[in-house]
Motif scaffolding. Sequence first.
Motif, mmCIF file in Angstrom:
data_model
loop_
_atom_site.group_PDB
_atom_site.id
_atom_site.type_symbol
_atom_site.label_atom_id
_atom_site.label_comp_id
_atom_site.label_asym_id
_atom_site.label_seq_id
_atom_site.Cartn_x
_atom_site.Cartn_y
_atom_site.Cartn_z
ATOM 1 N N ARG A 298 0.834 -1.211 0.000
ATOM 2 C CA ARG A 298 0.000 0.000 0.000
ATOM 3 C C ARG A 298 0.867 1.259 0.000
ATOM 4 N NH1 ARG A 298 -1.513 2.468 4.518
ATOM 5 N NH2 ARG A 298 -1.126 0.589 5.783
ATOM 6 N N LEU A 299 1.895 1.274 0.841
ATOM 7 C CA LEU A 299 2.750 2.448 0.935
ATOM 8 C C LEU A 299 3.639 2.601 -0.297
ATOM 9 C CD1 LEU A 299 3.731 2.290 4.702
ATOM 10 C CD2 LEU A 299 2.054 3.784 3.594
ATOM 11 N N ALA A 300 4.032 1.483 -0.892
ATOM 12 C CA ALA A 300 4.826 1.563 -2.120
ATOM 13 C C ALA A 300 4.034 2.216 -3.243
ATOM 14 C CB ALA A 300 5.278 0.159 -2.534
ATOM 15 N N ALA A 301 2.746 1.924 -3.311
ATOM 16 C CA ALA A 301 1.889 2.561 -4.321
ATOM 17 C C ALA A 301 1.773 4.057 -4.068
ATOM 18 C CB ALA A 301 0.510 1.910 -4.322
ATOM 19 N N ARG A 302 1.660 4.446 -2.804
ATOM 20 C CA ARG A 302 1.586 5.867 -2.474
ATOM 21 C C ARG A 302 2.900 6.578 -2.796
ATOM 22 N NH1 ARG A 302 -1.794 8.506 1.195
ATOM 23 N NH2 ARG A 302 -3.798 7.455 1.508
ATOM 24 N N GLU A 303 3.993 5.882 -2.572
ATOM 25 C CA GLU A 303 5.304 6.502 -2.742
ATOM 26 C C GLU A 303 5.545 6.954 -4.179
ATOM 27 O OE1 GLU A 303 9.689 5.618 -0.882
ATOM 28 O OE2 GLU A 303 8.587 3.926 -1.746
ATOM 29 N N VAL A 304 5.032 6.214 -5.150
ATOM 30 C CA VAL A 304 5.273 6.545 -6.558
ATOM 31 C C VAL A 304 4.115 7.295 -7.195
ATOM 32 C CG1 VAL A 304 6.805 4.569 -6.837
ATOM 33 C CG2 VAL A 304 4.373 4.312 -7.348
ATOM 34 N N GLU A 309 -3.072 11.771 -8.147
ATOM 35 C CA GLU A 309 -3.539 10.392 -8.101
ATOM 36 C C GLU A 309 -3.924 9.941 -6.686
ATOM 37 O OE1 GLU A 309 -0.902 8.474 -11.744
ATOM 38 O OE2 GLU A 309 -0.019 8.617 -9.729
ATOM 39 N N LEU A 310 -3.550 10.731 -5.682
ATOM 40 C CA LEU A 310 -3.780 10.323 -4.294
ATOM 41 C C LEU A 310 -5.254 10.172 -3.928
ATOM 42 C CD1 LEU A 310 -1.046 12.247 -2.278
ATOM 43 C CD2 LEU A 310 -1.183 9.791 -2.728
ATOM 44 N N PRO A 311 -6.161 11.074 -4.382
ATOM 45 C CA PRO A 311 -7.566 10.891 -3.993
ATOM 46 C C PRO A 311 -8.133 9.542 -4.416
ATOM 47 C CG PRO A 311 -7.221 13.093 -4.861
ATOM 48 C CD PRO A 311 -5.960 12.335 -5.124
ATOM 49 N N ALA A 312 -7.907 9.168 -5.670
ATOM 50 C CA ALA A 312 -8.404 7.867 -6.137
ATOM 51 C C ALA A 312 -7.727 6.727 -5.393
ATOM 52 C CB ALA A 312 -8.175 7.730 -7.642
ATOM 53 N N LEU A 313 -6.456 6.892 -5.064
ATOM 54 C CA LEU A 313 -5.724 5.862 -4.321
ATOM 55 C C LEU A 313 -6.297 5.716 -2.913
ATOM 56 C CD1 LEU A 313 -3.372 3.953 -4.813
ATOM 57 C CD2 LEU A 313 -1.832 5.689 -3.909
ATOM 58 N N ALA A 320 -14.332 3.202 0.423
ATOM 59 C CA ALA A 320 -15.227 4.351 0.386
ATOM 60 C C ALA A 320 -14.712 5.390 1.375
ATOM 61 C CB ALA A 320 -16.655 3.951 0.732
ATOM 62 N N ALA A 321 -14.924 6.659 1.039
ATOM 63 C CA ALA A 321 -14.483 7.742 1.920
ATOM 64 C C ALA A 321 -15.403 8.937 1.740
ATOM 65 C CB ALA A 321 -13.039 8.142 1.618
ATOM 66 N N ARG A 322 -15.656 9.624 2.837
ATOM 67 C CA ARG A 322 -16.436 10.859 2.745
ATOM 68 C C ARG A 322 -15.671 11.884 1.913
ATOM 69 N NH1 ARG A 322 -17.355 9.191 8.017
ATOM 70 N NH2 ARG A 322 -19.565 8.996 8.615
ATOM 71 N N GLU A 323 -16.403 12.668 1.165
ATOM 72 C CA GLU A 323 -15.765 13.682 0.334
ATOM 73 C C GLU A 323 -14.954 14.656 1.178
ATOM 74 O OE1 GLU A 323 -17.620 15.121 -3.381
ATOM 75 O OE2 GLU A 323 -17.794 17.023 -2.309
ATOM 76 N N ALA A 324 -15.483 15.025 2.355
ATOM 77 C CA ALA A 324 -14.746 15.934 3.234
ATOM 78 C C ALA A 324 -13.425 15.320 3.682
ATOM 79 C CB ALA A 324 -15.608 16.293 4.449
ATOM 80 N N ASP A 325 -13.400 14.003 3.911
ATOM 81 C CA ASP A 325 -12.168 13.331 4.318
ATOM 82 C C ASP A 325 -11.156 13.302 3.175
ATOM 83 O OD1 ASP A 325 -13.236 12.900 6.796
ATOM 84 O OD2 ASP A 325 -13.859 10.842 6.382
ATOM 85 N N VAL A 326 -11.639 13.044 1.965
ATOM 86 C CA VAL A 326 -10.742 13.016 0.799
ATOM 87 C C VAL A 326 -10.068 14.374 0.629
ATOM 88 C CG1 VAL A 326 -10.595 12.685 -1.696
ATOM 89 C CG2 VAL A 326 -12.106 11.227 -0.339
ATOM 90 N N LEU A 327 -10.846 15.446 0.751
ATOM 91 C CA LEU A 327 -10.291 16.793 0.608
ATOM 92 C C LEU A 327 -9.293 17.095 1.719
ATOM 93 C CD1 LEU A 327 -13.437 18.850 -0.445
ATOM 94 C CD2 LEU A 327 -11.320 18.619 -1.750
ATOM 95 N N ALA A 328 -9.637 16.745 2.959
ATOM 96 C CA ALA A 328 -8.766 17.070 4.085
ATOM 97 C C ALA A 328 -7.472 16.266 4.062
ATOM 98 C CB ALA A 328 -9.504 16.838 5.395
ATOM 99 N N LEU A 329 -7.502 15.058 3.513
ATOM 100 C CA LEU A 329 -6.327 14.182 3.559
ATOM 101 C C LEU A 329 -5.470 14.253 2.301
ATOM 102 C CD1 LEU A 329 -7.953 11.057 5.225
ATOM 103 C CD2 LEU A 329 -6.464 12.764 6.290
ATOM 104 N N THR A 330 -6.036 14.761 1.193
ATOM 105 C CA THR A 330 -5.248 14.838 -0.049
ATOM 106 C C THR A 330 -5.257 16.224 -0.681
ATOM 107 O OG1 THR A 330 -7.067 14.251 -1.558
ATOM 108 C CG2 THR A 330 -5.859 12.432 -0.515
#
Length: 547
Positions: A298-304, A309-313, A320-330
């Motif tokens: 999982r982390l190797a995919a994030r690293e590259v 591309e992070l939101p879809a990842l 599934a993720a709340r839209e507010a969480d996707v925005l706050a985390l990416t």
Amino acid sequence: MLAGVGPVRLVLFVVAADEGWKPQSEEHLQIVDVLGAAGGVVALTKADLVDEQRLAAARAEVIERLRGTALEGSRIVSCSAATGLGLDELLAALDELIAAAPEPERAGRARLFVDRVFSIRGAGTVVTGTLTGGTIALGDEVELYPTGRRARVRGLQTHKRPVEVARPVSRVAANLVGAEREELARGDVIGPPGAWRATRWLEARIRPVRGLAHPLTARGAYKLYAGSAERDARLRLYGTDEVGPGGAFARISLSAPLVLAPFDRFVLREVGRRETVAGGVVLDPDPPIRPGPDAAERLAAREVAAPEELPALLVAERGAAREADVLALTGRLPATAAPAVRAHGWWISAGLLAALQEAVRRDLQRFHDEHPLEPGADVAEVRRIIAEALRSAGRPAEPELLEAAMEALIERGALAREGPTVRLPSHRPRLDEHAEALDRLVRAVADGEPTPPTVPELLAAGHARELVEAAVRAGLLVRVSPEIVLTPGLVERALAEIRAAGAAGLTVSAVRERLGTSRKYAVPLLEHLDERRLTRRVGDVRVAREP
């Protein structure tokens, strides 16, 4: 050295020609290196205090020390503050460095790393720090992270000049209304409301500094430096007991919340040895509670991954993720072409939605086969099916997600909803297969009118409840109360009698007498006509409404 160095990407590295390379020079280079500086200029100062031979030796040593680091190949300028030697060349080198540097992100999320907090009489609370990511303007509402307190920007200065808009990357002083000095501390962040998520756990790749004289392990206590913050940190290494030269994935627990973004860089110092031992890159600022067996993958995919591309990842990792969480985390939302579906404030991965669709299709098909006369299953039953499928996929069955998933399946045509029931689009009640049973049911009601058997009496006589419900939905019978069904003919006869009475109307007793029935049937029949707005009650009589 470490205070507030996190956002810095260009470096003026100073080495005194008369002293040469010192232990602190090496530590500073280690820090600059692990923070991934984009470029730098080396000022070889006090050049007036040494002869040409010693100056050349100092330059050669610097070149050798920089080899293999982020500052390798940096321009070295010999200069002297006392005589002015080389200062023009140094300024020109810095101008060239800035001109060649990549543009900082300006359209992202503003993040002001607070390094000082103080009060000014008559103005109130003032914070200073380095602004990155986006702009802050006069009058903006901001959030104080990690406390969540809101404030308003009353004044701004950049490099001691008043400005209406502060832009990245710059040093900024912000006068805040609604925030007390005691509510802020070094290491806090000022940013747009809801744009960030503070964390006490993160996953990262950490790499030891060059020349580390001892193994880097998870044992011991560490300090983590990021932005302007300093936190106690504990390490948990993934897949190894010791961090090699190439680095390792790790989970880091912090003593207090910190605002981090993917790809932020940080520095680790070992408390016991009082030395810088490693640097790292944040890969997941909000990791799962349990890393799981695929943490390294999982982390190797994030690293590259690229930032976009992070939101879809993130959605793919969580299902599934709340839209507010996707925005706050990416800091952004999945691209329209991403394998994810947006539904009612959630993003659901295509893989999870396909699994939910298959589970619902399988269970609904079984329901339709077992209950061919029913128009569909109750919404609550479909929610239960989705909840079980979510749990099977390792995802909590949150009520909002259940609704979002069901609506997503309806929108894509996998389900059809009609009032309180949900069905497969291909399903229709199969009345023709039960025509003979329906005929017997309708005859039983018709033969008993005007005082037909009640629903419980029909069930006791062997008529299935599903058959009764199907007859009502098909219009073969009319339900006037939970326990009474009548033929449409008797209902129309009652309406005709009321219409014939004209403006005088009919009482319950009159309707009962004209139909030859009892009050048990007449009262719910008249209430049914009222509900359908075919009649209206005036005192004790019913009067027909205009057609």
